[in-house]
Design a protein around this motif. Sequence first.
Motif, PDB file in Angstrom:
ATOM      1  N   HIS A  69      55.043  98.752  70.232  1.00 12.45           N
ATOM      2  CA  HIS A  69      55.292  97.467  70.899  1.00 12.45           C
ATOM      3  C   HIS A  69      55.636  96.456  69.809  1.00 12.45           C
ATOM      4  O   HIS A  69      54.829  96.179  68.934  1.00 12.45           O
ATOM      5  N   SER A  73      57.539  92.566  68.831  1.00  9.27           N
ATOM      6  CA  SER A  73      57.854  91.259  69.416  1.00  9.27           C
ATOM      7  C   SER A  73      58.436  90.348  68.340  1.00  9.27           C
ATOM      8  O   SER A  73      58.010  90.372  67.182  1.00  9.27           O
ATOM      9  N   LYS A  82      60.319  86.265  68.360  1.00 12.05           N
ATOM     10  CA  LYS A  82      60.745  85.145  69.209  1.00 12.05           C
ATOM     11  C   LYS A  82      62.243  85.192  69.463  1.00 12.05           C
ATOM     12  O   LYS A  82      62.702  84.988  70.591  1.00 12.05           O
ATOM     13  N   CYS A 139      61.814  88.249  72.791  1.00 15.61           N
ATOM     14  CA  CYS A 139      60.671  88.980  73.348  1.00 15.61           C
ATOM     15  C   CYS A 139      59.519  88.033  73.655  1.00 15.61           C
ATOM     16  O   CYS A 139      59.368  86.983  73.009  1.00 15.61           O
ATOM     17  N   GLN A 140      58.707  88.444  74.606  1.00 18.54           N
ATOM     18  CA  GLN A 140      57.445  87.748  74.830  1.00 18.54           C
ATOM     19  C   GLN A 140      56.507  88.055  73.668  1.00 18.54           C
ATOM     20  O   GLN A 140      56.656  89.054  72.976  1.00 18.54           O
ATOM     21  N   LYS A 141      55.533  87.210  73.463  1.00 22.94           N
ATOM     22  CA  LYS A 141      54.511  87.520  72.470  1.00 22.94           C
ATOM     23  C   LYS A 141      53.749  88.759  72.905  1.00 22.94           C
ATOM     24  O   LYS A 141      53.578  89.013  74.105  1.00 22.94           O
ATOM     25  N   ILE A 142      53.284  89.530  71.934  1.00 24.69           N
ATOM     26  CA  ILE A 142      52.527  90.736  72.258  1.00 24.69           C
ATOM     27  C   ILE A 142      51.291  90.378  73.085  1.00 24.69           C
ATOM     28  O   ILE A 142      50.910  91.092  74.011  1.00 24.69           O
ATOM     29  N   ASP A 164      63.869  97.251  73.602  1.00 21.16           N
ATOM     30  CA  ASP A 164      63.304  95.970  74.031  1.00 21.16           C
ATOM     31  C   ASP A 164      62.332  96.210  75.183  1.00 21.16           C
ATOM     32  O   ASP A 164      62.743  96.431  76.309  1.00 21.16           O
ATOM     33  N   ASN A 165      61.020  96.152  74.900  1.00 22.27           N
ATOM     34  CA  ASN A 165      60.391  95.986  73.614  1.00 22.27           C
ATOM     35  C   ASN A 165      59.182  96.916  73.454  1.00 22.27           C
ATOM     36  O   ASN A 165      58.447  96.829  72.475  1.00 22.27           O
ATOM     37  N   LYS A 181      60.170  96.793  79.241  1.00 19.40           N
ATOM     38  CA  LYS A 181      60.193  95.391  78.771  1.00 19.40           C
ATOM     39  C   LYS A 181      59.131  94.615  79.502  1.00 19.40           C
ATOM     40  O   LYS A 181      59.193  94.439  80.729  1.00 19.40           O
TER      41      LYS A 181
END
Length: 403
Positions: free
Chosen positions: A12, A14, A16, A246-249, A386-387, A402
């Motif tokens: 996984h 991540s 920004k 990407c979203q934050k982990i 992704d991601n 994702k």
Amino acid sequence: LIRIHGLLGYIHWSKKEHCIEETHPSDEDVTDVYLHEEQLRIFPEYAKFVQSFDFKQIRKDPHYHRHVPWPAIVYHQLQEWKKKKDGATPKTWGEKDAFKEQIQAASLVYHEEMNFHEAVRNAHKACVKPTLTYELTQVLGDDSAKKLSSNTKPFWFVIHGMIKFMEKDSQGFLPVNASIPDMTSLPEMYVKLQKMFRARERQDLDKIEEHVNAALESVGKQKGSISTDYIDRIAKHIRTVAVVRCQKIEAAYDSKQSNADELNEIFTEWEEPKKWNEEEDGPPPLQPKNIYWYFGMRAAERFRTEKGRYPGAGKEEDVADDTKALTEIMTAMFKEYNIQSKMEPAICQEIVRFGAKEIHNTAAMVGGVASQMCLKLIVKQFNPFDNIFVFNGIHCTSNVYKF
């Protein structure tokens, strides 16, 4: 983030914002030979080149006829088509097929003339105005390229310059690219074509650089603070740039930030049924979708947070209790994330059996994917997944999700 549980593993990552300077697509043709009539109007040297061939004379020389570059063939055949159709170009599938047949009929001996084969394959490039890929449309329409500041990345200054170039200098078309495809042609013709495209490419790149420098000065940055080499690299590969966000982990681990509809769609998406002969091979093996295994590994991590060790990593007599506890955790996670699919208890049994051991071949496989990902991020080329990547070594399958 990399996790290995026996024959299972996931990665996984991540970021920004990750700007890809060249994706190297293998499944689509991104070459542009600038053959559409609107493109030829703004590339007069090229228009003069394709117009210069006199096919009435050329037909008298079979060798020369077999080596006329296909863009010239397509251009002249399109003019013949337009004479018969009151200036209209082929638009429907039927018309385009008829146009290809016309090109084929114009050859002397079709099966011997590879340039006419190439012309038939590429006939659509003169009939259809080039369009932008979805990824490029998203990049050119991104607010980062419109709202510049002194903190804006160089990538977005170049994209801004590209937008200005398309608005002011090219009537909405992308710049000419010197990487024209190989084609059947006499060497001197191909070299002439290459030199023509290289000269026009340089002209277009210089205009883009002017727009970039104007944008830099508009936000108080020094003209030339973005190198010509960098601007050229982005502009030359503009047809294959992309941006990944990407979203934050942490967001994937917070059920409140998850999208239940998207998750349930992943769980219920159709997969080709596995063929299995119970009479000959016995009961079918456990083969849930890989998204179940992913949540099983996530449940194992929650187990470790609560108990200080992974399920199955304790004493042998703890296996039954670990399986029960892991099943309860995974069931609670399904409820917490509003997952409608039924939880598979057998998944928890397998994960407990693995005991969080990092089996060498699984670790090598997942580690190899992770290292390749890192290279892509460093060189800013090729599309990263992704991601979330999930590897199932039990059945040698993998999926990308994702979240």
